[in-house]
Each structure stands twice: as C-alpha cells, then as structure tokens.
Design a protein around this motif. Structure first.
Motif, mmCIF file in Angstrom:
data_model
loop_
_atom_site.group_PDB
_atom_site.id
_atom_site.type_symbol
_atom_site.label_atom_id
_atom_site.label_comp_id
_atom_site.label_asym_id
_atom_site.label_seq_id
_atom_site.Cartn_x
_atom_site.Cartn_y
_atom_site.Cartn_z
ATOM 1 N N TYR A 1 37.130 37.728 -48.005
ATOM 2 C CA TYR A 1 36.292 38.824 -47.505
ATOM 3 C C TYR A 1 34.898 38.320 -47.120
ATOM 4 C CZ TYR A 1 39.320 41.967 -50.354
ATOM 5 O OH TYR A 1 40.349 42.656 -50.944
ATOM 6 N N PRO B 1 40.883 42.108 -46.415
ATOM 7 C CA PRO B 1 41.144 40.747 -46.828
ATOM 8 C C PRO B 1 42.132 40.055 -45.895
ATOM 9 C CG PRO B 1 42.538 42.241 -48.065
ATOM 10 C CD PRO B 1 41.759 43.078 -47.109
ATOM 11 N N TYR C 1 50.179 36.133 -63.647
ATOM 12 C CA TYR C 1 50.923 35.218 -64.534
ATOM 13 C C TYR C 1 52.137 35.935 -65.139
ATOM 14 C CZ TYR C 1 46.602 32.681 -63.958
ATOM 15 O OH TYR C 1 45.530 32.032 -63.392
ATOM 16 N N ALA D 1 43.663 39.083 -60.562
ATOM 17 C CA ALA D 1 43.898 39.815 -59.306
ATOM 18 C C ALA D 1 42.999 41.048 -59.203
ATOM 19 C CB ALA D 1 45.360 40.243 -59.216
ATOM 20 N N SER D 2 42.792 41.719 -60.313
ATOM 21 C CA SER D 2 42.063 42.989 -60.294
ATOM 22 C C SER D 2 40.578 42.831 -60.008
ATOM 23 C CB SER D 2 42.254 43.723 -61.629
ATOM 24 O OG SER D 2 43.627 43.875 -61.891
ATOM 25 N N ILE E 1 43.819 45.807 -64.074
ATOM 26 C CA ILE E 1 43.864 47.265 -63.905
ATOM 27 C C ILE E 1 45.156 47.849 -64.480
ATOM 28 C CG2 ILE E 1 44.649 46.982 -61.480
ATOM 29 C CD1 ILE E 1 42.780 50.022 -62.901
ATOM 30 N N VAL E 2 46.266 47.122 -64.347
ATOM 31 C CA VAL E 2 47.538 47.681 -64.815
ATOM 32 C C VAL E 2 47.560 47.745 -66.347
ATOM 33 C CG1 VAL E 2 50.038 47.318 -64.862
ATOM 34 C CG2 VAL E 2 48.783 47.007 -62.716
ATOM 35 N N ARG F 1 51.774 43.797 -56.247
ATOM 36 C CA ARG F 1 51.119 42.964 -55.255
ATOM 37 C C ARG F 1 49.835 43.535 -54.677
ATOM 38 N NH1 ARG F 1 53.545 41.760 -49.306
ATOM 39 N NH2 ARG F 1 52.659 43.789 -48.953
ATOM 40 N N GLY G 1 50.269 40.330 -64.565
ATOM 41 C CA GLY G 1 49.779 40.226 -63.187
ATOM 42 C C GLY G 1 50.104 38.895 -62.545
ATOM 43 N N THR H 1 48.921 47.173 -54.362
ATOM 44 C CA THR H 1 48.468 48.544 -54.592
ATOM 45 C C THR H 1 48.328 48.848 -56.088
ATOM 46 O OG1 THR H 1 50.772 49.250 -54.409
ATOM 47 C CG2 THR H 1 49.387 49.554 -52.453
ATOM 48 N N MET I 1 40.202 50.113 -52.979
ATOM 49 C CA MET I 1 40.654 51.323 -52.267
ATOM 50 C C MET I 1 41.752 52.031 -53.034
ATOM 51 S SD MET I 1 40.847 50.257 -48.354
ATOM 52 C CE MET I 1 39.418 49.594 -47.575
ATOM 53 N N GLY J 1 39.521 40.941 -57.472
ATOM 54 C CA GLY J 1 39.363 40.453 -56.097
ATOM 55 C C GLY J 1 39.980 41.384 -55.087
#
Ligand SMILES: Cc1cc2nc3c(=O)[nH]c(=O)nc-3n(C[C@H](O)[C@H](O)[C@H](O)COP(=O)(O)OP(=O)(O)OC[C@H]3O[C@@H](n4cnc5c(N)ncnc54)[C@H](O)[C@@H]3O)c2cc1C
Length: 414
Positions: free
Chosen positions: A231, A271, A209, A43-44, A14-15, A341, A207, A343, A50, A46
């Motif tokens: 989850y 989570p 890595y 990460a993005s 996402i970043v 991390r 991310g 958000t 929100m 899982g």
C-alpha cells in the motif's frame, strides 16, 4: 489441580479475538494464546480496514454467510464500544469499454448475494458523486454500505472486552505441541513457551500459520500459500478528493487495487496481490509503490504532486483450496479456522458464531459459566508514539492505518 479451560483459542488476530469474545460472552471459560508480544501482529495488522458487505462474494458460500452475519452485528459492537467507523460506500469504476461490459454481471452477482443494493449509475451521477475522478470513466457501479473501520481497534476491543468478561489472554505464548491422549475425556493439553494448559476444545485461529498449528494436532488438510499486499498512504489533507472507496473491476485474483479513504481520512492506494516466499511481513518495494502512486494519480488527478507519507504491507493467509476452512474434529477436541484469506475482518463475528455452534452441537460442550453479554463504551486514549490506553490497559498499536491516522505521518514499521 490446574485450571481446565472450556476453550483454548490459538492466535490473537482478528479471528481469534472475535472467537474468544463470542465464546466468553456466552459463558465459556476461555484462554487465548498468542505467540507474538502483541495481539494483531500478523495478517490482521496489514489489511485495508474495510468491512465488506459481501457484494462480490460467491453466493451460498461459508464466506458469504459469515460476512452476512457479521455486517449488521458489527455495527452494534462498534456503537456499543464507541469505536470509529464510516459507512462511505464504494464505487466500482470501469475505465475501458471492455470493463464496462462486465458491470451488469457484477451487479447481478451482487443482487444474488442480497447484501447490498448495488446499482449501475450513469457517468453524470458518477461525477456528481466523485468529482475528483479522472473524466475518462466508461461505466460505474454504486455499492452502498461498504464501511471503513479502525481494524486494530476493532480487534483489540473484542479481546479487551473478552478479558473484562473473564477470558485469560496470554501473549508471548508460542504453542509448541499438543497432546490428545485424553481427548476421550474431553481434555487436550497445549504445550507452550509459557508452560502447559488444559482445555476441552482447542480452536486453531493461527491465520498465517494455521496449517502449521494444525500439524501440531496431527491434522493436515490445507496449506497456506501467503499472498503479499502493498500500500501507499497519502496524508489526510488530500482526503477530500474522494468520497467513497474507488474499486477497479475485480479479477480472478480478487478485488484489485483500491483507492480508499481510511476511517482517519488518509487516502490509501492498494493492496497489490503478489505471491510471497515468506509468511513474515515483507518490506514494500519502491518499484511497486511508484506504480501504486501512478495508479492513484491517474484515477484521482488531485493526488498528483502530493508526496505519500508512508507505505505498508500485509500478508494474506490464502490457501489453494477454499477461502474459509472451518472444520470441526470432535474426536480430536479440535476446531480449525483457517485460510481466512481476504475477508477475515468482515467475516469475523460470523466465523465466531459458527465456531460457538460447532462447540455446542458437535463437541457437545455447554458453557461452564453464565452469559456475559452487554457492551460498554470503552475509554480509549492514544498515547504517543504508538500506544493506546483502553480502560487503563496499555496496548501497542500494530496497524499502520491506526498509526498513520492517529499520529498523522510516521514510520509504520514497528
Ligand atoms: C493486504 C490485505 C488486505 C486485506 N483487506 C481486508 C479488508 O479490507 N477487509 C477484510 O475483511 N479483510 C481483509 N483482509 C483479510 C484479513 O486481514 C484476514 O482475513 C485476517 O487478518 C485473518 O485473520 P486471522 O486472525 O485468521 O489471522 P492472523 O492475523 O494471521 O492471526 C493469527 C494469529 O495466530 C498467531 N499464531 C500463529 N501460530 C501460533 C502459535 N504456534 N502459537 C500462538 N499463536 C500463534 C499469530 O501470531 C497471529 O497473531 C486483508 C488481508 C491482507 C493481507
């Protein structure tokens, strides 16, 4: 002579998707390199999907700044692209007297953050808002604005729009080495599994890595210590048991295990927050899932007896130091965006804006092309079993929230 990109973004989570979208929109000539076959695979893929208001972020932090920047802007983007979202709000519930005593402090912090008008609500108001909750709550806080989105579609749409506006996006492109010998001339060479690319500035959005990617450029300022989240997913037919995201009282480890309804109506519990030996996405474990199911049933009795349809896990790119590392190294033609991390989705557009300002002001790099702003509705069709066609480009859906939401119940492990 080979193309020289203004900006090379490493990482298509996402970043990275938000950064390449922002930079391309402002006229920078961009290349995004992603090591996996599909964007949004680490990460993005899982997270909980929100869009947080920042109600619990620490005042005066970069994290809060980025969330505050993202929150209003993201609605414009979601509307512009025609993506689903649901501003359902969140209800923080204290189940013990001890927890109830903490609520005023959280309300105070929330007001200090000035992002959401959190209000303590009476138990009768709580149960009129959330009649499906177990009738043993001791206190509650209403947090308006908290929003659920499709986390996969949000990220992919940013990358897709960037591509339409001229960005080059390459998957299966593992960044393996960096040569900074020509940095004085604002040239940096990025060696990948697909060959070599030249840019003026590299933005590390690696991310999970991110520390390893930094090391390729000879930098070592933080270390990722992965934190796993698990989850349990319920079917959409039990979605009516909750009206908002049900939050526990937070702990030092974060927001805690939430009972929430995805943008597609599935109820999800999680989570967890666990140390992880590996950065790779782990399997969920039966014992933890049973505990999450018990938690869901004990807070929302209507979930009792309803079998879960799936489970999933995610890994947070946490660091021991701080939540957001956004560091600029003009002498190395390099910007690090790491340790995002918990958000990264909520802060994505703010992070991208910060990066653009660093490129312009600290790296003194003007865009080489015209601005390409403007948002067009996307033509999105989901194609079973796990694809989406956006304006005739076929993407593989990688996020279990989308997979389970669009195709009801299915195995989310790809
Ligand atoms: C369980 C959980 C719940 C969460 N819930 C929320 C939430 O509800 N809301 C929210 O805002 N945030 C949430 N988050 C946090 C959010 O998901 C992360 O902050 C965000 O995904 C980080 O994005 P990223 O792009 O930095 O990292 P990543 O998604 O890890 O992306 C980095 C990318 O870089 C690529 N890469 C790495 N090395 C290389 C290389 N050498 N060459 C090429 N590519 C490379 C990777 O393959 C990867 O695709 C949650 C996270 C987890 C795990």
């Amino acid at each position: 002579m080979a193309d020289v990109f203004d900006v090379i973004v490493v990482g298509g989570g996402i970043v990275g998707c938000a950064v390449v979208w922002e930079m391309t929109s402002y006229g920078y000539k961009c290349l995004l390199l992603e090591k996996n076959e599909n964007l949004v695979s680490e990460a993005s893929s899982g997270n909980s999907g929100m869009l947080h208001t920042g109600f619990d972020a620490v005042a005066d932090t970069l994290e809060l700044q980025c969330i505050q920047h993202t929150f209003p802007k993201m609605f414009g983007v979601l509307e512009g692209f025609g993506l689903p979202y649901n501003k359902i709000g969140a209800t923080m519930v204290a189940w013990t007297q001890e927890q109830a005593q903490i609520i005023p402090t959280i309300a105070q912090r929330c007001r200090a953050a000035r992002v959401s008008f959190c209000t303590e609500i009476s138990l009768s108001e709580l149960y009129s808002r959330e009649p499906g909750l177990r009738k043993q709550a001791q206190g509650a806080l209403w947090i308006p604005g908290e929003t659920v989105v499709d986390p996969w579609l949000t990220a992919i749409s940013l990358a897709h729009d960037a591509k339409k506006k001229g960005a080059m996006i390459k998957t299966n492109a593992v960044v393996q080495n960096i040569s900074r010998t020509e940095c004085e001339r604002q040239r940096i060479q990025v060696m990948t599994s697909l060959g070599q690319f030249t840019g003026r500035v590299v933005i590390n959005c690696g991310g999970l890595y991110g520390d390893i990617v930094d090391k390729l450029a000879g930098l070592q300022h933080f270390r990722i210590s992965p934190k796993k989240g698990q989850y349990a997913i319920y079917p959409q037919k039990v979605g009516h048991h909750i009206n908002s995201s049900i939050l526990p009282i937070p702990t030092s480890k974060g927001k805690g295990e939430i009972i929430f309804k995805t943008v597609y109506g599935n109820v999800v519990v999680g989570p967890t927050f666990e140390d992880s030996a590996s950065r790779a996405r782990p399997e969920s474990d039966a014992c933890t899932i049973r505990r999450l199911v018990r938690l869901g049933e004990s807070c929302v009795p209507g979930l009792e007896g309803c079998p879960i349809v799936n489970t999933y896990t995610g890994v947070r790119p946490a660091t021991e130091t701080k939540d957001y590392h956004i560091d600029s190294y003009p002498e190395s033609c390099w910007i690090t965006v790491g340790g995002i991390r918990s958000t990264g989705l909520s802060g994505s557009l703010g992070i991208a804006d910060k990066v653009r300002r660093l490129v312009l002001h600290q790296h003194a790099l003007e865009p080489s092309g015209p601005r390409r702003t403007g948002l067009e509705k996307m033509d999105i069709k989901f194609v079973p079993p796990c694809h989406a066609r956006i304006d005739d480009v076929l993407y593989t859906v990688t996020h279990p929230i989308t997979l389970n939401g669009v195709w009801k119940s299915r195995d989310s492990r790809l």
